[in-house]
Each structure stands twice: as C-alpha cells, then as structure tokens.
Design a protein around this motif. Sequence first.
Motif, PDB file in Angstrom:
ATOM      1  N   GLU A 171      13.613  33.049  10.938  1.00 61.67           N
ATOM      2  CA  GLU A 171      12.866  33.918  10.024  1.00 61.67           C
ATOM      3  C   GLU A 171      13.823  34.691   9.108  1.00 61.67           C
ATOM      4  N   ILE A 172      14.921  35.182   9.658  1.00 64.58           N
ATOM      5  CA  ILE A 172      15.901  35.932   8.855  1.00 64.58           C
ATOM      6  C   ILE A 172      16.511  35.028   7.778  1.00 64.58           C
ATOM      7  N   TYR A 173      16.849  33.788   8.160  1.00 60.89           N
ATOM      8  CA  TYR A 173      17.379  32.849   7.169  1.00 60.89           C
ATOM      9  C   TYR A 173      16.358  32.632   6.045  1.00 60.89           C
ATOM     10  N   GLY A 174      15.084  32.605   6.408  1.00 59.49           N
ATOM     11  CA  GLY A 174      14.039  32.458   5.399  1.00 59.49           C
ATOM     12  C   GLY A 174      13.999  33.646   4.452  1.00 59.49           C
ATOM     13  N   LEU A 175      14.096  34.845   5.012  1.00 56.48           N
ATOM     14  CA  LEU A 175      14.100  36.054   4.178  1.00 56.48           C
ATOM     15  C   LEU A 175      15.323  36.102   3.270  1.00 56.48           C
ATOM     16  N   MET A 176      16.438  35.572   3.765  1.00 57.54           N
ATOM     17  CA  MET A 176      17.671  35.542   2.982  1.00 57.54           C
ATOM     18  C   MET A 176      17.711  34.349   2.021  1.00 57.54           C
ATOM     19  N   GLU A 177      16.700  33.499   2.113  1.00 54.08           N
ATOM     20  CA  GLU A 177      16.636  32.275   1.319  1.00 54.08           C
ATOM     21  C   GLU A 177      17.845  31.368   1.558  1.00 54.08           C
ATOM     22  N   ASP A 178      18.327  31.360   2.786  1.00 50.70           N
ATOM     23  CA  ASP A 178      19.433  30.495   3.206  1.00 50.70           C
ATOM     24  C   ASP A 178      18.813  29.198   3.755  1.00 50.70           C
ATOM     25  N   ARG A 179      18.461  28.316   2.863  1.00 55.69           N
ATOM     26  CA  ARG A 179      17.736  27.083   3.219  1.00 55.69           C
ATOM     27  C   ARG A 179      18.561  26.168   4.142  1.00 55.69           C
ATOM     28  N   ASP A 180      19.859  26.071   3.895  1.00 55.47           N
ATOM     29  CA  ASP A 180      20.683  25.193   4.721  1.00 55.47           C
ATOM     30  C   ASP A 180      20.683  25.643   6.180  1.00 55.47           C
ATOM     31  N   SER A 181      20.896  26.937   6.414  1.00 59.19           N
ATOM     32  CA  SER A 181      20.899  27.458   7.786  1.00 59.19           C
ATOM     33  C   SER A 181      19.506  27.336   8.399  1.00 59.19           C
ATOM     34  N   GLN A 182      18.484  27.567   7.582  1.00 55.96           N
ATOM     35  CA  GLN A 182      17.111  27.476   8.074  1.00 55.96           C
ATOM     36  C   GLN A 182      16.794  26.024   8.472  1.00 55.96           C
ATOM     37  N   ARG A 183      17.219  25.077   7.674  1.00 59.40           N
ATOM     38  CA  ARG A 183      17.003  23.655   8.005  1.00 59.40           C
ATOM     39  C   ARG A 183      17.699  23.297   9.319  1.00 59.40           C
ATOM     40  N   THR A 184      18.954  23.689   9.431  1.00 59.16           N
ATOM     41  CA  THR A 184      19.730  23.358  10.629  1.00 59.16           C
ATOM     42  C   THR A 184      19.076  23.935  11.878  1.00 59.16           C
ATOM     43  N   LEU A 185      18.714  25.197  11.816  1.00 64.43           N
ATOM     44  CA  LEU A 185      18.107  25.837  12.981  1.00 64.43           C
ATOM     45  C   LEU A 185      16.702  25.291  13.240  1.00 64.43           C
ATOM     46  N   GLY A 186      15.963  25.010  12.186  1.00 63.57           N
ATOM     47  CA  GLY A 186      14.627  24.427  12.339  1.00 63.57           C
ATOM     48  C   GLY A 186      14.686  23.075  13.034  1.00 63.57           C
ATOM     49  N   GLU A 187      15.659  22.258  12.650  1.00 63.48           N
ATOM     50  CA  GLU A 187      15.840  20.959  13.300  1.00 63.48           C
ATOM     51  C   GLU A 187      16.188  21.136  14.772  1.00 63.48           C
ATOM     52  N   GLU A 188      17.046  22.086  15.049  1.00 61.47           N
ATOM     53  CA  GLU A 188      17.437  22.351  16.437  1.00 61.47           C
ATOM     54  C   GLU A 188      16.220  22.758  17.269  1.00 61.47           C
ATOM     55  N   LEU A 189      15.400  23.645  16.730  1.00 57.65           N
ATOM     56  CA  LEU A 189      14.193  24.082  17.435  1.00 57.65           C
ATOM     57  C   LEU A 189      13.215  22.925  17.621  1.00 57.65           C
ATOM     58  N   LEU A 190      13.083  22.093  16.605  1.00 56.82           N
ATOM     59  CA  LEU A 190      12.211  20.926  16.709  1.00 56.82           C
ATOM     60  C   LEU A 190      12.702  19.974  17.790  1.00 56.82           C
ATOM     61  N   LEU A 191      13.981  19.692  17.773  1.00 61.77           N
ATOM     62  CA  LEU A 191      14.540  18.758  18.757  1.00 61.77           C
ATOM     63  C   LEU A 191      14.542  19.326  20.170  1.00 61.77           C
ATOM     64  N   ASP A 192      14.402  20.658  20.270  1.00 62.84           N
ATOM     65  CA  ASP A 192      14.240  21.282  21.588  1.00 62.84           C
ATOM     66  C   ASP A 192      12.788  21.197  22.063  1.00 62.84           C
ATOM     67  N   GLY A 193      11.911  20.624  21.232  1.00 62.40           N
ATOM     68  CA  GLY A 193      10.538  20.386  21.650  1.00 62.40           C
ATOM     69  C   GLY A 193       9.490  21.251  20.995  1.00 62.40           C
ATOM     70  N   ASP A 194       9.858  22.106  20.058  1.00 60.97           N
ATOM     71  CA  ASP A 194       8.875  22.952  19.390  1.00 60.97           C
ATOM     72  C   ASP A 194       8.386  22.241  18.131  1.00 60.97           C
ATOM     73  N   GLN A 195       7.296  21.473  18.284  1.00 57.56           N
ATOM     74  CA  GLN A 195       6.809  20.635  17.191  1.00 57.56           C
ATOM     75  C   GLN A 195       6.320  21.416  15.977  1.00 57.56           C
ATOM     76  N   ALA A 196       6.072  22.704  16.109  1.00 64.85           N
ATOM     77  CA  ALA A 196       5.642  23.515  14.964  1.00 64.85           C
ATOM     78  C   ALA A 196       6.692  23.503  13.855  1.00 64.85           C
ATOM     79  N   TYR A 197       7.941  23.313  14.207  1.00 62.73           N
ATOM     80  CA  TYR A 197       9.004  23.340  13.202  1.00 62.73           C
ATOM     81  C   TYR A 197       9.033  22.082  12.334  1.00 62.73           C
ATOM     82  N   PHE A 198       8.335  21.051  12.740  1.00 66.52           N
ATOM     83  CA  PHE A 198       8.245  19.864  11.889  1.00 66.52           C
ATOM     84  C   PHE A 198       7.551  20.236  10.579  1.00 66.52           C
TER      85      PHE A 198
END
Length: 186
Positions: free
Chosen positions: A13-40
């Motif tokens: 969420e903080i990366y989103g507020l900072m508009e840091d898309r690269d960090s947000q993508r990386t962390l979103g992928e990590e969360l998705l691959l950990d099984g949280d399908q909402a991040y897809f």
Amino acid sequence: QVFIKRWKERRYEIYGLMEDRDSQRTLGEELLLDGDQAYFGRLKPLYPADQWVEKRETLLERLKSGNCFHSAYLQIITQEEDRPRILAYVQKSPHSISSLYPYLLSDYQNEVELLFRKALLDSASSASDRNAYQRICAQIATYGRACGAALAKNVILEIQAAYPRKPAFQDELRAVMAKISRGESK
C-alpha cells in the motif's frame, strides 16, 4: 507468519501511495506467489496492456509449478475463464469435473463427457459404503444435467452391470435412474 504478511501488505500500500510501481509489482508478485490470489487483480493495472499478457502467462506458470497450484491457480484461471488451462487442470484432477464443467461445456463438450464418465467410473470402483454411493449418484445427476439424461443412464447401466453384488449401490443407482427418467436430476 501473519505479521510478515501484514507487513508486506502495508508495504504494498505504501509503494502505491508513493507511486513506486516497480516495488509494488515485485511485492505484489511475491504476495501472489505466496498464495494470495487477490494480488493477481491488483497487479494487472500496474502493467501496460502489451506487457500484461506476457506477465500473466509467466505468473500463471509460476503458480502452476508452485505450492499454491490448487488454490490460487484454480481461482485465477476460473475467474479469468481460461478454458484451456481449466481443461488441463481437470485432466490432471478428473474428480474436479463436477464443479468445473460449467466453464468447459461450451467449448469442450466431448472432453467434459469423457472426463465425467472417467471420474464416475473411478469413484464407483473405490466406493464401499452407502455415503460414497450417494455421492456418486449425486455426481451422476450432475452429469445428466451437464451432458444429457441418455449418457447418465448409460453410465448407470454400466455401473450396475459392473457391481451386481453391491445391493446398497444398486438401490442408489435405481433411485437416481428413476429421478433422471422423470427429469428430476437436480
């Protein structure tokens, strides 16, 4: 474990507020691959349309080979109505046809019929009590709704012929046959 996940979600969420898309993508992928399908769904808008198609394929392949294959992967391919992947999933796990056939019926009628039949015959071969017989008969009723009463009746006759010494099974099969014949396969 819960604290780590919460921390990652907050960082996302903080990366989103900072508009840091690269960090947000990386962390979103990590969360998705950990099984949280909402991040897809959250990742999709972070990529340009021309890049998303390739990224989507990469993510689905990684999910498929990871430990959340059955939960996140299945939810995503059904949500996205990715029929070829749903068919491949059902082919690996034939008993899932009872719940996934609506996604496949329009494009893969023959495959659905064969997968249903295989799952029913496999279940019948290992069934040993009335509860199992009732579950199989409920699946036969679903098969009848999905593929037609005539095919369901054929499977019933085949199972009856294969297991004549299971009277409880025969009773349940006769009951579902009567329901299908009356058009009550629901």
